[in-house]
Design a protein around this motif. Structure first.
Motif, PDB file in Angstrom:
ATOM      1  N   MET A 143      -7.700  -1.217 -83.037  1.00 31.88           N
ATOM      2  CA  MET A 143      -6.603  -2.015 -82.474  1.00 31.88           C
ATOM      3  C   MET A 143      -6.302  -1.586 -81.033  1.00 31.88           C
ATOM      4  O   MET A 143      -6.086  -2.408 -80.160  1.00 31.88           O
ATOM      5  CB  MET A 143      -5.363  -1.885 -83.345  1.00 31.88           C
ATOM      6  CG  MET A 143      -4.133  -2.585 -82.773  1.00 31.88           C
ATOM      7  SD  MET A 143      -4.343  -4.380 -82.664  1.00 31.88           S
ATOM      8  CE  MET A 143      -4.098  -4.836 -84.387  1.00 31.88           C
ATOM      9  N   PHE A 144      -6.302  -0.268 -80.795  1.00 31.10           N
ATOM     10  CA  PHE A 144      -5.979   0.218 -79.451  1.00 31.10           C
ATOM     11  C   PHE A 144      -6.997  -0.274 -78.428  1.00 31.10           C
ATOM     12  O   PHE A 144      -6.627  -0.725 -77.331  1.00 31.10           O
ATOM     13  CB  PHE A 144      -5.910   1.742 -79.448  1.00 31.10           C
ATOM     14  CG  PHE A 144      -5.589   2.329 -78.105  1.00 31.10           C
ATOM     15  CD1 PHE A 144      -4.291   2.312 -77.625  1.00 31.10           C
ATOM     16  CD2 PHE A 144      -6.583   2.876 -77.308  1.00 31.10           C
ATOM     17  CE1 PHE A 144      -3.984   2.837 -76.374  1.00 31.10           C
ATOM     18  CE2 PHE A 144      -6.290   3.407 -76.062  1.00 31.10           C
ATOM     19  CZ  PHE A 144      -4.991   3.397 -75.601  1.00 31.10           C
ATOM     20  N   SER A 145      -8.290  -0.174 -78.758  1.00 33.43           N
ATOM     21  CA  SER A 145      -9.319  -0.607 -77.807  1.00 33.43           C
ATOM     22  C   SER A 145      -9.230  -2.115 -77.570  1.00 33.43           C
ATOM     23  O   SER A 145      -9.429  -2.592 -76.448  1.00 33.43           O
ATOM     24  CB  SER A 145     -10.708  -0.223 -78.320  1.00 33.43           C
ATOM     25  OG  SER A 145     -10.962  -0.838 -79.569  1.00 33.43           O
ATOM     26  N   SER A 146      -8.934  -2.874 -78.622  1.00 35.86           N
ATOM     27  CA  SER A 146      -8.774  -4.323 -78.462  1.00 35.86           C
ATOM     28  C   SER A 146      -7.585  -4.633 -77.563  1.00 35.86           C
ATOM     29  O   SER A 146      -7.652  -5.523 -76.705  1.00 35.86           O
ATOM     30  CB  SER A 146      -8.582  -4.983 -79.830  1.00 35.86           C
ATOM     31  OG  SER A 146      -9.728  -4.845 -80.633  1.00 35.86           O
ATOM     32  N   LEU A 147      -6.503  -3.890 -77.757  1.00 38.89           N
ATOM     33  CA  LEU A 147      -5.298  -4.112 -76.949  1.00 38.89           C
ATOM     34  C   LEU A 147      -5.559  -3.800 -75.488  1.00 38.89           C
ATOM     35  O   LEU A 147      -5.131  -4.537 -74.589  1.00 38.89           O
ATOM     36  CB  LEU A 147      -4.159  -3.251 -77.492  1.00 38.89           C
ATOM     37  CG  LEU A 147      -2.743  -3.576 -77.009  1.00 38.89           C
ATOM     38  CD1 LEU A 147      -2.373  -5.009 -77.356  1.00 38.89           C
ATOM     39  CD2 LEU A 147      -1.744  -2.599 -77.605  1.00 38.89           C
ATOM     40  N   MET A 148      -6.299  -2.714 -75.217  1.00 41.01           N
ATOM     41  CA  MET A 148      -6.605  -2.349 -73.834  1.00 41.01           C
ATOM     42  C   MET A 148      -7.534  -3.384 -73.193  1.00 41.01           C
ATOM     43  O   MET A 148      -7.375  -3.751 -72.021  1.00 41.01           O
ATOM     44  CB  MET A 148      -7.256  -0.960 -73.784  1.00 41.01           C
ATOM     45  CG  MET A 148      -6.317   0.185 -74.153  1.00 41.01           C
ATOM     46  SD  MET A 148      -4.868   0.297 -73.051  1.00 41.01           S
ATOM     47  CE  MET A 148      -3.611  -0.521 -74.036  1.00 41.01           C
ATOM     48  N   ALA A 182      -5.859  -9.997 -69.438  1.00 44.16           N
ATOM     49  CA  ALA A 182      -4.572 -10.660 -69.191  1.00 44.16           C
ATOM     50  C   ALA A 182      -4.067 -10.389 -67.778  1.00 44.16           C
ATOM     51  O   ALA A 182      -3.413 -11.255 -67.178  1.00 44.16           O
ATOM     52  CB  ALA A 182      -3.545 -10.187 -70.221  1.00 44.16           C
ATOM     53  N   VAL A 183      -4.347  -9.212 -67.247  1.00 45.61           N
ATOM     54  CA  VAL A 183      -3.945  -8.911 -65.864  1.00 45.61           C
ATOM     55  C   VAL A 183      -4.619  -9.885 -64.907  1.00 45.61           C
ATOM     56  O   VAL A 183      -3.980 -10.429 -63.995  1.00 45.61           O
ATOM     57  CB  VAL A 183      -4.298  -7.450 -65.502  1.00 45.61           C
ATOM     58  CG1 VAL A 183      -4.176  -7.230 -63.994  1.00 45.61           C
ATOM     59  CG2 VAL A 183      -3.382  -6.480 -66.237  1.00 45.61           C
ATOM     60  N   GLN A 221     -10.897 -13.228 -79.956  1.00 51.02           N
ATOM     61  CA  GLN A 221     -11.902 -12.235 -79.598  1.00 51.02           C
ATOM     62  C   GLN A 221     -11.341 -10.814 -79.600  1.00 51.02           C
ATOM     63  O   GLN A 221     -12.108  -9.842 -79.639  1.00 51.02           O
ATOM     64  CB  GLN A 221     -12.480 -12.554 -78.220  1.00 51.02           C
ATOM     65  CG  GLN A 221     -13.113 -13.936 -78.124  1.00 51.02           C
ATOM     66  CD  GLN A 221     -13.629 -14.230 -76.740  1.00 51.02           C
ATOM     67  OE1 GLN A 221     -14.163 -13.350 -76.060  1.00 51.02           O
ATOM     68  NE2 GLN A 221     -13.475 -15.464 -76.286  1.00 51.02           N
ATOM     69  N   PHE A 222     -10.013 -10.690 -79.532  1.00 53.69           N
ATOM     70  CA  PHE A 222      -9.388  -9.369 -79.454  1.00 53.69           C
ATOM     71  C   PHE A 222      -8.589  -9.033 -80.723  1.00 53.69           C
ATOM     72  O   PHE A 222      -7.792  -8.104 -80.711  1.00 53.69           O
ATOM     73  CB  PHE A 222      -8.475  -9.300 -78.229  1.00 53.69           C
ATOM     74  CG  PHE A 222      -9.215  -9.410 -76.926  1.00 53.69           C
ATOM     75  CD1 PHE A 222      -9.779  -8.287 -76.336  1.00 53.69           C
ATOM     76  CD2 PHE A 222      -9.379 -10.640 -76.303  1.00 53.69           C
ATOM     77  CE1 PHE A 222     -10.469  -8.385 -75.134  1.00 53.69           C
ATOM     78  CE2 PHE A 222     -10.074 -10.752 -75.108  1.00 53.69           C
ATOM     79  CZ  PHE A 222     -10.630  -9.618 -74.528  1.00 53.69           C
ATOM     80  N   ILE A 223      -8.831  -9.787 -81.782  1.00 54.74           N
ATOM     81  CA  ILE A 223      -8.185  -9.490 -83.061  1.00 54.74           C
ATOM     82  C   ILE A 223      -9.189  -8.731 -83.925  1.00 54.74           C
ATOM     83  O   ILE A 223     -10.210  -9.302 -84.333  1.00 54.74           O
ATOM     84  CB  ILE A 223      -7.724 -10.780 -83.770  1.00 54.74           C
ATOM     85  CG1 ILE A 223      -6.703 -11.520 -82.899  1.00 54.74           C
ATOM     86  CG2 ILE A 223      -7.125 -10.454 -85.138  1.00 54.74           C
ATOM     87  CD1 ILE A 223      -6.245 -12.837 -83.484  1.00 54.74           C
ATOM     88  N   PRO A 224      -8.948  -7.448 -84.186  1.00 50.53           N
ATOM     89  CA  PRO A 224      -9.904  -6.654 -84.976  1.00 50.53           C
ATOM     90  C   PRO A 224     -10.085  -7.221 -86.381  1.00 50.53           C
ATOM     91  O   PRO A 224      -9.175  -7.858 -86.933  1.00 50.53           O
ATOM     92  CB  PRO A 224      -9.265  -5.266 -85.021  1.00 50.53           C
ATOM     93  CG  PRO A 224      -8.286  -5.247 -83.899  1.00 50.53           C
ATOM     94  CD  PRO A 224      -7.794  -6.659 -83.755  1.00 50.53           C
ATOM     95  N   HIS A 225     -11.245  -6.991 -86.931  1.00 49.49           N
ATOM     96  CA  HIS A 225     -11.527  -7.449 -88.294  1.00 49.49           C
ATOM     97  C   HIS A 225     -10.554  -6.800 -89.273  1.00 49.49           C
ATOM     98  O   HIS A 225     -10.345  -5.585 -89.253  1.00 49.49           O
ATOM     99  CB  HIS A 225     -12.962  -7.077 -88.677  1.00 49.49           C
ATOM    100  CG  HIS A 225     -13.326  -7.490 -90.074  1.00 49.49           C
ATOM    101  ND1 HIS A 225     -13.497  -8.807 -90.442  1.00 49.49           N
ATOM    102  CD2 HIS A 225     -13.526  -6.743 -91.209  1.00 49.49           C
ATOM    103  CE1 HIS A 225     -13.801  -8.876 -91.718  1.00 49.49           C
ATOM    104  NE2 HIS A 225     -13.839  -7.634 -92.215  1.00 49.49           N
ATOM    105  N   VAL A 235       2.068  -9.081 -74.907  1.00 44.06           N
ATOM    106  CA  VAL A 235       1.490  -8.324 -73.792  1.00 44.06           C
ATOM    107  C   VAL A 235       1.343  -9.229 -72.565  1.00 44.06           C
ATOM    108  O   VAL A 235       1.707  -8.849 -71.442  1.00 44.06           O
ATOM    109  CB  VAL A 235       0.121  -7.728 -74.190  1.00 44.06           C
ATOM    110  CG1 VAL A 235      -0.607  -7.165 -72.966  1.00 44.06           C
ATOM    111  CG2 VAL A 235       0.302  -6.645 -75.243  1.00 44.06           C
ATOM    112  N   HIS A 236       0.814 -10.442 -72.795  1.00 45.06           N
ATOM    113  CA  HIS A 236       0.640 -11.376 -71.684  1.00 45.06           C
ATOM    114  C   HIS A 236       1.985 -11.772 -71.073  1.00 45.06           C
ATOM    115  O   HIS A 236       2.130 -11.857 -69.849  1.00 45.06           O
ATOM    116  CB  HIS A 236      -0.104 -12.620 -72.178  1.00 45.06           C
ATOM    117  CG  HIS A 236      -0.463 -13.575 -71.091  1.00 45.06           C
ATOM    118  ND1 HIS A 236      -0.405 -14.940 -71.241  1.00 45.06           N
ATOM    119  CD2 HIS A 236      -0.862 -13.362 -69.803  1.00 45.06           C
ATOM    120  CE1 HIS A 236      -0.764 -15.530 -70.120  1.00 45.06           C
ATOM    121  NE2 HIS A 236      -1.043 -14.594 -69.229  1.00 45.06           N
TER     122      HIS A 236
END
Length: 223
Positions: free
Chosen positions: A1-6, A12-13, A152-156, A170-171
């Motif tokens: 989750m952390f890597s997906s969030l980063m 998003a930036v 694409q950024f939602i972990p399995h 976040v966005h």
């Protein structure tokens, strides 16, 4: 989750700082109506992102992208709205033309350079919020980007709705920081931006950008 969030934060930036209608609307509002109204327009834009995020979480954006007619209708409405905002900016610039300007300090009861013509284009905080909200809600590209990018950024195995809303948050936070920073920067430089000639040129520039964005959307929809 952390890597997906980063990873999503980095993407998003880039999405946030890319010039577009949001930037033009906040800049225009900050110039014409001051810091408070500009911050309210940024909040409205953020609220529009939340609306699309919620719609994406329940699958409404998928339905929009599947219906060409609904998608085109929303795009046309958005294009017309952007062009209306651009027309308002250009009309404000025309009012500030040398033949139509009042001398500084010549507002009602000597109220100063921000009276008179400057007051004509002022928006209340509520109206500024509504402008920001409609700018995003009438832009279906936001919903389609969310629908195509967020998965694409939602972990399995992660909860889809909760994770989608987290990424949208976040966005939204990045957007508030960026657009709020623009509003505050313009406010700090208000002595420069309140000069009639500078204001006129900036109104012309933002009006032209909004009209062009609306025209591009309209042409793309007509194809």
């Amino acid at each position: 989750m952390f890597s997906s969030l980063m990873g999503f934060t980095a993407v998003a930036v880039l999405l946030t700082v890319s010039p577009g209608p949001d930037f033009a609307v906040v800049l225009r509002t900050s110039l014409g109506s001051g810091r408070r109204a500009a911050l309210c327009s940024a909040l409205g834009i953020a609220a529009g992102c939340v609306v699309w995020g919620l719609a994406g979480a329940v699958g409404l954006t998928a339905m929009l992208s599947a219906s060409r007619t609904a998608y085109d209708a929303l795009r046309i409405a958005g294009a017309l709205y952007l062009m209306w905002l651009g027309f308002q900016a250009l009309r404000s610039a025309r009012r500030r033309a040398p033949g139509g300007e009042r001398p500084e300090g010549a507002g009602p009861e000597g109220a100063g350079p921000e009276s008179g013509i400057a007051d004509a284009g002022r928006q209340s905080p509520l109206r500024a919020f509504r402008t920001g909200l409609l700018t995003n809600v009438l832009n279906p590209k936001v919903g389609v980007v969310y629908m195509s990018l967020l998965p694409q950024f939602i972990p399995h195995g992660a909860p889809v709705v909760a994770t989608t809303l987290l990424l949208v948050a976040v966005h939204v936070l990045l957007g508030l920081l960026w657009l709020g920073g623009i509003a505050l920067a313009v406010h700090r430089a208000r002595a420069l931006f309140q000069r009639p000639r500078v204001r006129r040129r900036l109104d012309q520039a933002t009006g032209g950008v909004l009209l062009a964005l609306g025209a591009v959307v309209g042409v793309e929809t007509a194809r």
